[in-house]
Design a protein around this motif. Structure first.
Motif, short mmCIF file in Angstrom:
data_model
loop_
_atom_site.label_atom_id
_atom_site.label_comp_id
_atom_site.label_asym_id
_atom_site.label_seq_id
_atom_site.Cartn_x
_atom_site.Cartn_y
_atom_site.Cartn_z
N GLU A 3 2.58 66.45 -31.04
CA GLU A 3 2.87 65.33 -31.90
C GLU A 3 3.98 64.49 -31.30
OE1 GLU A 3 3.63 66.44 -35.87
OE2 GLU A 3 1.76 67.50 -36.14
N THR A 4 3.91 63.20 -31.55
CA THR A 4 4.94 62.27 -31.15
C THR A 4 5.25 61.37 -32.33
OG1 THR A 4 4.21 62.28 -28.86
CG2 THR A 4 5.56 60.43 -29.56
N ALA A 5 6.52 61.31 -32.71
CA ALA A 5 6.94 60.47 -33.83
C ALA A 5 6.12 60.75 -35.08
CB ALA A 5 6.84 58.99 -33.46
N GLY A 6 5.77 62.04 -35.26
CA GLY A 6 5.08 62.43 -36.49
C GLY A 6 3.61 62.16 -36.51
N THR A 7 3.03 61.70 -35.40
CA THR A 7 1.60 61.42 -35.37
C THR A 7 0.92 62.30 -34.34
OG1 THR A 7 1.93 59.63 -33.78
CG2 THR A 7 1.92 59.05 -36.12
N VAL A 8 -0.33 62.67 -34.61
CA VAL A 8 -1.08 63.55 -33.72
C VAL A 8 -1.39 62.85 -32.41
CG1 VAL A 8 -3.21 64.86 -33.48
CG2 VAL A 8 -2.05 64.76 -35.69
N ALA A 9 -1.16 63.54 -31.31
CA ALA A 9 -1.39 62.96 -30.00
C ALA A 9 -2.58 63.59 -29.28
CB ALA A 9 -0.14 63.09 -29.13
N ARG A 10 -3.23 64.60 -29.90
CA ARG A 10 -4.36 65.26 -29.26
C ARG A 10 -5.23 65.90 -30.33
NH1 ARG A 10 -2.43 69.68 -25.35
NH2 ARG A 10 -2.18 67.93 -23.90
N TYR A 11 -6.54 65.81 -30.15
CA TYR A 11 -7.46 66.54 -31.02
C TYR A 11 -8.77 66.74 -30.29
CZ TYR A 11 -9.76 62.05 -32.18
OH TYR A 11 -10.42 60.86 -32.12
N THR A 12 -9.72 67.41 -30.92
CA THR A 12 -10.98 67.76 -30.29
C THR A 12 -12.15 67.19 -31.08
OG1 THR A 12 -10.01 69.83 -29.52
CG2 THR A 12 -12.39 69.66 -29.41
N THR A 13 -13.17 66.73 -30.38
CA THR A 13 -14.40 66.27 -31.03
C THR A 13 -15.58 66.80 -30.23
OG1 THR A 13 -15.55 64.33 -31.94
CG2 THR A 13 -14.44 64.05 -29.81
N ILE A 14 -16.76 66.26 -30.46
CA ILE A 14 -17.93 66.69 -29.70
C ILE A 14 -18.50 65.51 -28.93
CG2 ILE A 14 -18.51 68.54 -31.30
CD1 ILE A 14 -20.73 66.74 -32.43
N ARG A 141 -21.04 70.62 -26.92
CA ARG A 141 -20.00 70.47 -25.89
C ARG A 141 -18.80 69.79 -26.52
NH1 ARG A 141 -18.17 66.82 -21.97
NH2 ARG A 141 -19.78 65.24 -22.42
N LEU A 142 -17.65 70.44 -26.42
CA LEU A 142 -16.44 69.91 -27.01
C LEU A 142 -15.74 68.95 -26.04
CD1 LEU A 142 -14.95 73.07 -28.76
CD2 LEU A 142 -16.49 71.34 -29.68
N VAL A 143 -15.11 67.94 -26.61
CA VAL A 143 -14.39 66.93 -25.83
C VAL A 143 -12.97 66.81 -26.37
CG1 VAL A 143 -14.25 64.49 -25.20
CG2 VAL A 143 -16.48 65.63 -25.33
N HIS A 144 -12.00 66.91 -25.50
CA HIS A 144 -10.61 66.76 -25.91
C HIS A 144 -10.23 65.28 -25.83
CE1 HIS A 144 -10.53 71.03 -25.59
NE2 HIS A 144 -10.74 71.01 -24.29
N ARG A 145 -9.59 64.80 -26.88
CA ARG A 145 -9.11 63.41 -26.88
C ARG A 145 -7.59 63.40 -26.89
NH1 ARG A 145 -11.92 59.15 -27.52
NH2 ARG A 145 -10.69 58.03 -29.06
N GLU A 146 -7.02 62.56 -26.03
CA GLU A 146 -5.57 62.45 -25.93
C GLU A 146 -5.14 61.00 -26.11
OE1 GLU A 146 -4.35 63.94 -22.16
OE2 GLU A 146 -4.62 66.04 -22.73
N ARG A 147 -4.03 60.84 -26.77
CA ARG A 147 -3.46 59.51 -26.90
C ARG A 147 -2.56 59.24 -25.70
NH1 ARG A 147 -0.33 59.30 -31.85
NH2 ARG A 147 1.49 59.77 -30.60
N ARG A 148 -2.71 58.06 -25.14
CA ARG A 148 -1.87 57.67 -24.02
C ARG A 148 -1.11 56.40 -24.37
NH1 ARG A 148 -5.74 58.76 -18.73
NH2 ARG A 148 -5.88 61.03 -19.00
N ARG A 149 0.13 56.34 -23.94
CA ARG A 149 0.96 55.16 -24.12
C ARG A 149 0.73 54.24 -22.92
NH1 ARG A 149 5.69 56.86 -26.91
NH2 ARG A 149 6.76 54.94 -26.30
N LEU A 150 0.57 52.96 -23.19
CA LEU A 150 0.35 51.97 -22.15
C LEU A 150 1.65 51.23 -21.83
CD1 LEU A 150 -3.03 50.44 -23.40
CD2 LEU A 150 -2.70 52.21 -21.65
N PHE A 151 1.89 51.04 -20.54
CA PHE A 151 3.07 50.30 -20.09
C PHE A 151 2.65 49.29 -19.03
CE2 PHE A 151 4.67 54.37 -21.55
CZ PHE A 151 5.78 54.02 -22.30
N VAL A 152 3.19 48.09 -19.12
CA VAL A 152 2.94 47.05 -18.11
C VAL A 152 4.17 46.94 -17.22
CG1 VAL A 152 2.57 44.59 -17.72
CG2 VAL A 152 1.30 45.77 -19.52
N ILE A 153 3.93 46.96 -15.91
CA ILE A 153 5.03 46.84 -14.94
C ILE A 153 4.83 45.56 -14.14
CG2 ILE A 153 6.26 47.94 -13.04
CD1 ILE A 153 4.89 50.57 -13.86
N PRO A 154 5.61 44.50 -14.41
CA PRO A 154 5.54 43.30 -13.57
C PRO A 154 6.20 43.60 -12.23
CG PRO A 154 6.53 42.86 -15.73
CD PRO A 154 6.54 44.33 -15.54
N ALA A 155 5.54 43.21 -11.13
CA ALA A 155 6.07 43.49 -9.80
C ALA A 155 5.72 42.35 -8.85
CB ALA A 155 5.50 44.80 -9.27
#
Length: 225
Positions: A3-14, A141-155
């Motif tokens: 969990e991050t900040a009280g919200t689920v960051a990973r779960y499983t589906t099919i 067939r089970l599938v793991h789902r993960e939440r990812r944080r997106l970041f933009v890097i100007p370069a």
């Protein structure tokens, strides 16, 4: 469950749809499991199965939706109250996934029953509907789902290529590279866990001598087989 900040960051589906048929005392129990994103998907599934099995006596259902599994419903569809939908929902809820968790979600189960002429009684129905869903889950067939944080890097364009190579080499997921005039924007997707986020920011600071900044740009869910 992470969990991050009280919200689920990973779960499983099919992955997709699975079917399994079980016969108990001459009654046929046809279970259909399907990955769903919302209640509209559940309605579409139910409508399709009612058309496909239009001569069946019962089309019982249960579903769980959302990363936090907040939306859960079941329906007995004419079976005695509590003997079909609820046992089906409990079978979904108690399924232990490879992470060792009971975190199955975004899934709908429909059990189509053709009555075989022999009454099973309340206890028999509970066992039949529960077992039907459990057996069907064994084939999915089970599938793991993960939440990812997106970041933009100007370069600067002159260093963008090296930056991209360095980040990829460190195992970072580059979601996009966008060229805009005299600037390049790299979008990086980082697993939404403290250790992964700290590693990303630390690595970026190290390879850019602290000159580049990662700008938060929302989040996304991704499947991991």
């Amino acid at each position: 469950m992470t969990e991050t900040a009280g919200t689920v960051a990973r779960y499983t589906t099919i992955a997709g749809q699975y079917r399994h048929e079980l016969e108990i005392r001459r009654s046929r129990f046809i279970t259909v499991l399907q990955r769903v994103e919302n209640e509209a998907d559940v309605v579409d599934l139910m409508n399709g199965l009612r058309r496909e099995f239009s001569d069946a006596r019962h089309h019982c259902s249960a579903f769980i939706l959302g990363p936090g599994r907040d939306l859960q419903r079941s329906n007995d569809d004419g079976e005695p109250s509590g003997t079909a939908g609820q046992p089906m929902l409990e079978a979904l809820n108690r399924r232990v996934t490879p992470y060792g968790l009971t975190d199955l979600s975004d899934i709908a189960a429909v059990v189509v029953r053709y009555f075989g002429g022999v009454l099973l009684g309340a206890g028999g129905l509970v066992r039949a509907y529960s077992e039907s869903v459990s057996r069907a889950l064994d084939t999915a067939r089970l599938v793991h789902r993960e939440r990812r944080r997106l970041f933009v890097i100007p370069a600067p364009p002159a260093t963008a290529g090296r930056l991209e190579n360095e980040l990829r080499g460190a195992g970072m997921n580059i979601a996009a590279v966008e060229y805009k005039g005299m600037s390049t924007r790299l979008t990086v997707a980082v697993q939404d866990e403290d250790a992964a986020l700290d590693a990303f920011h630390g690595h970026l600071a190290g390879i850019s001598a602290g000159e580049l900044t990662a700008i938060p740009a929302g989040q996304e869910w991704v499947d991991r087989a």
